[in-house]
Design a protein around this motif. Structure first.
Motif, PDB file in Angstrom:
ATOM      1  N   PHE A 152       0.809  -1.153  -0.364  1.00  0.00           N
ATOM      2  CA  PHE A 152      -0.239   0.044  -0.083  1.00  0.00           C
ATOM      3  C   PHE A 152       0.823   1.154   0.359  1.00  0.00           C
ATOM      4  O   PHE A 152       0.191   2.173   0.403  1.00  0.00           O
ATOM      5  N   THR A 154       2.366   4.827  -1.282  1.00  0.00           N
ATOM      6  CA  THR A 154       1.609   4.981  -1.697  1.00  0.00           C
ATOM      7  C   THR A 154       2.831   6.027  -2.926  1.00  0.00           C
ATOM      8  O   THR A 154       4.231   6.739  -1.833  1.00  0.00           O
ATOM      9  N   GLU A 195      -1.472  -1.423  -6.768  1.00  0.00           N
ATOM     10  CA  GLU A 195      -3.357  -1.874  -6.539  1.00  0.00           C
ATOM     11  C   GLU A 195      -3.994  -0.631  -7.536  1.00  0.00           C
ATOM     12  O   GLU A 195      -3.769   0.152  -7.636  1.00  0.00           O
ATOM     13  N   LYS A 196      -5.113  -1.264  -7.491  1.00  0.00           N
ATOM     14  CA  LYS A 196      -6.193  -1.152  -8.125  1.00  0.00           C
ATOM     15  C   LYS A 196      -7.003  -1.154  -6.499  1.00  0.00           C
ATOM     16  O   LYS A 196      -7.226  -1.365  -6.393  1.00  0.00           O
ATOM     17  N   LYS A 197      -7.339   0.378  -6.365  1.00  0.00           N
ATOM     18  CA  LYS A 197      -8.317   1.029  -5.458  1.00  0.00           C
ATOM     19  C   LYS A 197      -9.327   1.624  -5.421  1.00  0.00           C
ATOM     20  O   LYS A 197     -10.048   2.176  -6.607  1.00  0.00           O
ATOM     21  N   GLU A 201      -7.028   7.266  -7.568  1.00  0.00           N
ATOM     22  CA  GLU A 201      -6.384   6.559  -8.635  1.00  0.00           C
ATOM     23  C   GLU A 201      -4.939   6.746  -9.359  1.00  0.00           C
ATOM     24  O   GLU A 201      -4.666   6.419  -9.384  1.00  0.00           O
ATOM     25  N   SER A 205       0.102   3.624  -5.099  1.00  0.00           N
ATOM     26  CA  SER A 205       0.111   2.476  -4.440  1.00  0.00           C
ATOM     27  C   SER A 205       0.311   1.532  -4.563  1.00  0.00           C
ATOM     28  O   SER A 205      -0.227   0.423  -5.336  1.00  0.00           O
ATOM     29  N   ARG A 350     -15.179   8.890  -2.850  1.00  0.00           N
ATOM     30  CA  ARG A 350     -14.033   7.776  -2.484  1.00  0.00           C
ATOM     31  C   ARG A 350     -12.410   8.007  -2.227  1.00  0.00           C
ATOM     32  O   ARG A 350     -11.828   7.394  -1.717  1.00  0.00           O
ATOM     33  N   GLY A 354     -10.163   6.772   1.823  1.00  0.00           N
ATOM     34  CA  GLY A 354      -9.065   6.631   2.172  1.00  0.00           C
ATOM     35  C   GLY A 354      -7.896   7.209   2.466  1.00  0.00           C
ATOM     36  O   GLY A 354      -7.008   6.590   2.989  1.00  0.00           O
TER      37      GLY A 354
END
Ligand SMILES: Cc1cc2nc3c(=O)[nH]c(=O)nc-3n(C[C@H](O)[C@H](O)[C@H](O)COP(=O)(O)OP(=O)(O)OC[C@H]3O[C@@H](n4cnc5c(N)ncnc54)[C@H](O)[C@@H]3O)c2cc1C
Length: 377
Positions: A152, A154, A195-197, A201, A205, A350, A354
């Protein structure tokens, strides 16, 4: 609230607000669609001093303290790109704990936006309970060899300078953790999957993999013993920055909802004239104001040498949850359009979701607040 800001801080805020209106807001959707890191915005923000707020002047920064971070994060998030948060946390760590040689080497390009930074603590099986981390660093001659995986992270695939935590003494918990500055090019350092989150976007990550990653011994900048504990102390500033990003996003959603409520008509009048909508608008304004006050108060205290552990934790717990509530109300006020991409409040929801993980989840923060309360602090 304004009394907590100096004239210089107010000017900095105005500069960033103008920048956000002109240079960020119009481009947010395009960046998201391309899933592209906003390098152009980052470099322009650096020119305004926004990437160096946690860096001493001697190393190219503006040394603007916790309030500087709050201003940068509130204004960038309000405009739609909250990218600097992790960079500011990692540069704060280096500024606070590294020696002169390391600061000289790593900080100037991070202040100028030539490079950006990342912070790597979380592992596949270890998040909140950082003391249980498994990644190791073993000294052999002039190098430490790092082994393990982080998740994860960033900025993972766009950063050049990484603050990485690993155990130099596996037999210990928090006391066994040390901090390293790792360059992207160090042998054995692999940037893993992106990662797809759910949101944010355009900020990547990534997983980071360390396979006997060779790090010069002088790049250890936080030593085992009480080093990790001290480093966690600097999370108070990070929490203020995170809170400010929540306030910025909530403010943006509120502004859109207020405008929309005066344009959209039902039953022969603008929906802003229905009491049910008015009360939602009032609730939103109350909560954004409360969050901003708490954030400014905690940052002001940190900048004035006041121990604000409880205040920083309270602020982040409140702002993480407040912003979700406020943006959810903004979606409701927009009716069905609120659920559609064009009106942007769905993107804000969204994005803000996070922010309730890194820097302490609301549950961990409540534990910390209670810890402080029980000790009479
Ligand atoms: C968008 C995003 C960006 C991130 N960026 C970074 C980054 O740059 N660098 C980095 O190192 N990490 C990053 N993280 C990871 C983040 O720091 C962790 O997600 C966070 O620390 C929580 O750890 P976890 O996800 O493993 O959850 P866990 O620790 O496994 O917790 C799971 C759930 O249990 C709750 N919980 C845990 N312990 C307790 C307790 N004692 N009492 C009550 N409830 C508890 C938690 O609040 C959570 O709800 C990021 C995460 C996200 C979502």
């Amino acid at each position: 609230m304004e009394a907590l800001l100096t004239d210089e801080q107010k000017m900095f805020r105005q500069t960033l607000r103008d920048f956000g209106e002109k240079e960020i807001k119009p481009h947010v959707r395009a960046y998201i669609e391309k899933k592209e890191f906003p390098w152009e915005v980052i470099r322009k923000l650096a020119k305004l001093g926004a990437l160096g707020v946690t860096i001493p002047v001697a190393y190219g920064g503006t040394e603007a303290g916790a309030m500087g971070v709050v201003i940068v994060m509130e204004e960038t998030a309000r405009a739609g790109i909250r990218a600097p948060l992790t960079h500011l946390g990692a540069t704060r760590n280096i500024s606070e704990f590294a020696n002169h040689e390391l600061k000289q080497k790593y900080l100037p390009p991070l202040a100028s936006g030539e490079k950006i930074a990342a912070y790597a603590q979380t592992e596949p099986s270890v998040g909140s309970d950082a003391a249980a981390m498994r990644m190791t660093a073993e000294l052999n001659g002039d190098y430490y060899y790092l082994n393990g995986t982080k998740v994860f992270i960033t900025n993972g695939e766009v950063a050049s300078t990484f603050v990485v935590l690993a155990k130099t003494d596996k037999s210990k918990k928090a006391e066994g953790i040390s901090g390293f500055i790792v360059e992207r090019e160090f042998p054995g350092f692999i940037i893993g999957k992106r990662e797809k989150k759910m949101g944010s976007e355009l900020i990547p990550s990534n997983e980071l993999i360390f396979e006997n990653c060779r790090v010069p011994r002088e790049n250890l900048f936080v030593s085992q013993g009480d080093g990790f504990k001290k480093m966690m102390g600097s999370f108070n500033g990070e929490r203020c920055g995170n809170s400010a990003a929540c306030v910025g996003l909530a403010q943006a959603a509120f502004e859109r909802a207020l405008r929309y409520s005066q344009e959209r008509e039902t039953f022969g009048k603008p929906i802003a004239q229905h009491q049910g909508i008015q009360w939602m608008l009032a609730d939103m304004a109350i909560q954004v104001r409360a969050g901003r006050l708490m954030t400014y108060d905690a940052a002001y205290k940190l900048d004035h040498g006041i121990r604000a552990v409880k205040e920083s934790a309270m602020t982040k717990a409140y702002c993480n949850e407040m912003s979700q509530r406020v943006i959810n109300m903004a979606i409701q006020i927009h009716g069905g359009y609120g659920y559609m991409e064009d009106y942007e409040v769905e993107r804000m929801y969204r994005d803000v979701r996070g922010l309730a993980f890194g820097g302490g989840t609301p549950q961990i923060l409540r534990s910390r607040i209670a810890y402080e309360l029980i000790r009479g602090r």
